[in-house]
Motif scaffolding. Structure first.
Motif: not given
Length: 268
Positions: A34, A79, A82
């Motif tokens: 993440a 991810r 992000r």
């Protein structure tokens, strides 16, 4: 939740008890995927930012504001949304503002955010187009093994706008100029981009803590010998054109000043 806060909580869980350590393992795995990490551009570039998406191969996304809109170079992997949000926020932009997505090549760890910018024009080498859309497969050992283990989503033909490059090409964005140079070898359509005196080389060059900058790696490349020849040719073309460039950035998050030693290393 911010990565640092998450990491502190995981660390506290680890120190409280052995059972807490086991409970923390999923959080550590999530954290590895993440979190994104900003990259220091050398020298700092105006209205530009870079970050790596997280995961086993941290992969760079570069974004910049120009007089003709926002452009990005490569689109990361784990991810990626992000990582893309991170770099765009730093320059005061949103995904809807991205007009151009320049891809050094279409390995999975460089195109992860393509679905976040479907309105953009995707620029890549002609030889890379069927690989970007899944109509062809890479020959490199690592990409083939990865594809056999788990495939990844790519745009279908006609799903996004693609501009395929067949030769070195110049793009004018008001006061900015971006130059695209063909360097086949790592992949059939590998391309490097020169923007604001920084050469974004994708995986046509790499960096490691032990060996510093060097050329493309055999295990990931379709034809590593051709890649080295392409980089040698590129350096000659840059020298003969008189175009100014001072730094380079690899696709996996390392930027540095170019000197004679770096020049020698990235072409072999």
């Amino acid at each position: 939740m911010r990565c640092a806060t998450h990491l502190r909580r995981v660390s506290n869980s680890l120190t409280r008890s052995f059972s807490g350590a086991w409970r923390a393992i999923p959080s550590i795995a999530t954290l590895a995927v993440a979190c994104t990490h900003n990259i220091e551009l050398i020298p700092p570039l105006p209205l530009a930012a870079a970050a790596t998406t997280a995961g086993p191969w941290s992969s760079m996304i570069f974004a910049a504001k120009t007089d003709s809109g926002v452009l990005v170079i490569d689109l990361g992997w784990g991810r990626a949304e992000r990582g893309l949000e991170s770099v765009l926020t730093q320059i005061g932009a949103r995904t809807a503002d991205v007009r151009w997505a320049f891809l050094t090549h279409a390995h999975r760890d460089h195109i992860g955010g393509w679905k976040q910018v479907p309105q953009a024009t995707f620029v890549l080498g002609q030889g890379e187009v069927p690989l970007f859309t899944g109509a062809a497969a890479y020959k490199g050992v690592a990409p083939r093994v990865a594809e056999n283990i788990k495939s990844y989503e790519r745009p279908k033909p006609g799903e996004v706008t693609i501009r395929a490059l067949t030769s070195d090409t110049l793009f004018a964005f008001g006061r900015d100029t971006l130059r695209a140079y063909a360097v086949p070898g790592h992949t059939p359509g590998s391309t490097v981009y020169l923007f604001r005196e920084t050469l974004f080389v994708g995986d046509a060059a790499n960096w490691s803590a032990l060996r510093g900058f060097r050329g493309a790696l055999t295990i990931y490349s379709d034809d590593v010998a051709q890649s080295h020849r392409s980089m040698q040719s590129l350096l000659a073309r840059l020298d003969s054109s008189g175009v100014r460039w001072r730094t380079l950035c690899t696709a996996h998050g390392k930027c540095g000043v170019v000197d004679s030693s770096v020049r020698a290393r990235i072409s072999k």
